[in-house]
Design a protein around this motif. Structure first.
Motif, short mmCIF file in Angstrom:
data_model
loop_
_atom_site.label_atom_id
_atom_site.label_comp_id
_atom_site.label_asym_id
_atom_site.label_seq_id
_atom_site.Cartn_x
_atom_site.Cartn_y
_atom_site.Cartn_z
N ARG A 86 9.69 -2.30 11.27
CA ARG A 86 8.48 -2.93 11.03
C ARG A 86 7.65 -1.38 11.14
O ARG A 86 6.44 -1.94 10.16
N MET A 87 7.68 -1.09 11.76
CA MET A 87 6.56 -0.06 12.11
C MET A 87 6.45 0.93 10.88
O MET A 87 5.71 1.41 10.68
N ALA A 88 7.47 1.36 10.87
CA ALA A 88 8.38 2.38 9.35
C ALA A 88 7.59 1.66 7.85
O ALA A 88 6.77 1.92 7.61
N GLU A 89 8.24 0.21 7.70
CA GLU A 89 7.55 -0.34 6.65
C GLU A 89 5.59 -0.63 6.62
O GLU A 89 5.46 -0.08 5.43
N GLU A 90 5.65 -0.98 7.63
CA GLU A 90 4.18 -0.90 7.96
C GLU A 90 3.46 0.57 7.77
O GLU A 90 2.75 0.08 7.14
N ALA A 91 3.71 1.38 7.59
CA ALA A 91 2.96 2.25 7.81
C ALA A 91 3.27 3.22 6.07
O ALA A 91 2.58 3.23 5.37
N ALA A 92 4.50 2.31 5.62
CA ALA A 92 4.97 3.06 4.04
C ALA A 92 3.90 1.76 3.43
O ALA A 92 3.15 2.30 2.11
N ARG A 93 3.99 0.80 3.68
CA ARG A 93 2.62 -0.24 3.41
C ARG A 93 0.84 0.61 2.79
O ARG A 93 0.98 0.61 1.64
N GLN A 94 0.71 1.41 4.14
CA GLN A 94 -0.36 1.48 4.37
C GLN A 94 -0.77 2.62 3.55
O GLN A 94 -1.55 2.53 2.38
N ALA A 95 0.93 3.37 3.17
CA ALA A 95 0.63 4.64 2.33
C ALA A 95 0.44 4.59 0.52
O ALA A 95 -0.18 4.93 -0.14
N GLU A 96 0.89 3.53 0.67
CA GLU A 96 1.51 2.58 -0.30
C GLU A 96 -0.11 2.64 -0.66
O GLU A 96 -0.59 2.78 -1.69
N GLU A 97 -0.69 1.33 -0.22
CA GLU A 97 -1.96 0.91 -0.64
C GLU A 97 -3.12 2.49 -1.20
O GLU A 97 -4.01 2.14 -1.84
N ALA A 98 -2.91 3.07 0.11
CA ALA A 98 -3.65 4.31 0.09
C ALA A 98 -3.81 5.05 -0.92
O ALA A 98 -4.89 5.91 -1.93
N ARG A 99 -2.36 4.83 -1.79
CA ARG A 99 -1.66 5.73 -3.04
C ARG A 99 -2.92 4.80 -4.07
O ARG A 99 -3.40 5.32 -4.90
N LYS A 100 -2.46 3.46 -3.93
CA LYS A 100 -2.99 2.72 -5.04
C LYS A 100 -5.02 2.72 -5.32
O LYS A 100 -5.32 3.08 -6.37
N ALA A 101 -5.22 3.35 -4.08
CA ALA A 101 -6.73 3.07 -3.55
C ALA A 101 -7.08 4.32 -4.29
O ALA A 101 -8.49 4.23 -4.96
N GLU A 102 -6.83 5.17 -4.20
CA GLU A 102 -6.56 6.25 -4.63
C GLU A 102 -7.00 6.58 -6.12
O GLU A 102 -7.34 7.36 -6.66
N GLU A 103 -6.00 6.05 -6.57
CA GLU A 103 -5.68 6.11 -7.55
C GLU A 103 -6.70 5.54 -8.56
O GLU A 103 -7.19 5.52 -9.60
N ALA A 104 -6.97 4.16 -8.18
CA ALA A 104 -7.55 3.45 -8.41
C ALA A 104 -9.32 3.87 -8.79
O ALA A 104 -10.09 3.94 -9.35
N ARG A 105 -9.37 5.12 -7.36
CA ARG A 105 -10.39 4.97 -7.35
C ARG A 105 -11.51 6.65 -7.78
O ARG A 105 -11.73 6.55 -9.15
#
Length: 460
Positions: free
Chosen positions: A260-279
């Motif tokens: 769960r922690m790994a999935e949560e970390a991956a999800r947060q990393a993916e959200e950070a990546r998408k946010a960076e692309e959007a920025r």
């Protein structure tokens, strides 16, 4: 529930071994650090129990050795008792023979008395004759009356013979009396010795029997102590089995928490990546275009969330004659559909530590909350039974599902709220198809001291 399983769960409860955290990935689950700490504690307890089992086994071997020595000593005592019995029989026969000999001597004594009396009468008669004939003068007349020298010699010889005969009679009588007294003394002494020996042998036999009785009592005490230790060892072994199941359950919970922690970390990393692309995209566009893109992105996100939510609706399967109960909010849900046939508390058959839910047909049983199965077994009282440990809002609970017709879950398995674990039945000490459901605050224990009325938590 059979005695061994009850004792095992009771010991596990006394040591605080029933707190199994379940539902990794849920907001109420213990964090990874807590789970790892519990796993370490259980492993320490497993080590301690292993040492205790070895100590019990050593004690059992020690008692078995003492019993072996006692058995050898008791056999020796029994042999000595048999030998003493044989000697007693021999002495009793000797006493019997000696008494017969005494009886024979008594007859001889009577005969001797008669002989002595006869001799005394002969001497008295001879004395009366001499007195009547003038005493010693008569002997002179006998000598002077000899007609010849040969006649004189014959008369002197006859007189000497008479005197000698009288002397022999007196001597023989004295000897007979002496022998009589000697025989009496010897026989009486022999009889006294035999009697004393018989008493000593009887005393020895009683002492040997007392020793054997004490050793028999000690053997029984050792046997009882051995059985008690064997029972304790058996309980420790079952407790070790419970700990092993709990260790496996926690290991699974730790693995799920890590995933769960790994999935949560991956999800947060993916959200950070998408946010960076959007920025970066926003910087390349005008303010109006950037605002439009943001509004469009939010609308798309809501639509996607709505679609995902509908996709996550529980899938239905082929329903049996009675369907599974609907998953409800709250800590627990009802474990089966049906009517409440017996409530919590006192009743004619004794105190009832749970509630009974009855229904006809094929009725599925489900887990009342997320948890880990700590036992799935068949017992003489509960029949097919499943024990589930739950960790909810920082509190440990245990639920029990008894008298099922079959079980579809194994010890150590993780279950989710509403997950099917078997079917309603009539196994064990049961009278009619129903589910006996218990709810305990904390780990399950044989005394059921922490059982509570499930209707306080569930609407039945």
């Amino acid at each position: 529930m059979n005695k061994r399983s009850i004792l095992s769960f009771s010991l596990a409860t006394a040591l605080g071994l029933g707190s199994i955290f379940a539902g990794a990935g849920k907001t109420e689950a213990a964090n990874l650090s807590d789970l790892e700490q519990q796993k370490s504690e259980i492993q320490n307890k497993q080590s301690n129990i292993g040492n205790s089992i070895n100590e019990k086994q050593n004690k059992i071997s020690e008692i078995a050795g003492e019993q072996g020595n006692l058995e050898a000593e008791m056999k020796q005592l029994e042999s000595e008792i048999v030998g003493t019995d044989k000697k007693i029989v021999e002495k009793e026969q000797q006493i019997k023979d000696t008494k017969a000999e005494i009886e024979r001597l008594r007859e001889e004594i009577e005969e001797l008395k008669e002989k002595i009396e006869a001799r005394n009468e002969m001497l008295r008669e001879r004395a009366r004759t001499i007195q009547m004939n003038g005493g010693s003068v008569k002997y002179i007349d006998i000598l002077l009356g000899a007609e010849s020298f040969g006649d004189l010699v014959d008369r002197v010889t006859a007189m000497s013979t008479l005197v000698k005969a009288d002397k022999e009679i007196i001597d023989e009588q004295a000897k007979d009396k002496e022998q009589l007294e000697k025989n009496q003394a010897e026989v009486e002494k022999k009889l006294a010795n035999l009697t004393d020996m018989l008493k000593e042998l009887e005393t020895l036999k009683e002492d040997l029997k007392a020793q054997n009785a004490r050793k028999t009592k000690l053997m029984k005490q050792l046997d009882a102590e051995k059985k008690h230790i064997e029972s304790e060892k058996m309980s420790l072994e079952e407790e070790a089995a419970v700990l092993e199941a709990q260790d496996a359950a926690i290991a699974k919970a730790i693995e799920m928490e890590k995933n769960r922690m790994a999935e949560e970390a991956a999800r947060q990393a993916e959200e950070a990546r998408k946010a960076e692309e959007a920025r970066k995209a926003a910087e390349a566009q005008s303010a109006s275009q950037q605002q439009s893109t943001v509004l469009s992105s939010k609308s798309s996100s809501k639509s996607s969330s709505s679609n995902n939510s509908s996709n996550k609706a529980p899938a239905t399967s082929n329903s049996p004659s009675v369907g599974k109960p609907a998953v409800t909010s709250g800590l627990f849900m009802r474990p089966a559909n049906g009517y409440l046939s017996s409530g919590f508390g006192g009743r004619s058959l004794g105190n009832h530590f749970g509630v009974d839910i009855a229904a006809r047909g094929t009725v599925p049983i489900v887990a009342a909350a997320d948890g880990v199965v700590i036992r799935s077994e068949y017992s003489s009282s509960y029949g097919n039974v499943v024990y589930i440990s739950h960790r909810l809002n920082g509190q440990t609970y245990t639920t029990v599902y008894a008298h099922m017709s079959s079980r579809s879950i194994s010890s150590g398995a993780s279950v989710s709220k509403g997950q099917q674990i078997g079917y309603m039945g009539n196994t064990g000490q049961s009278y009619g198809q129903h589910l006996h459901f218990e709810l305990h605050i904390g780990p399950w224990n044989a005394a059921k001291s922490n059982a509570v009325d499930p209707t306080r938590y569930i609407s039945l």
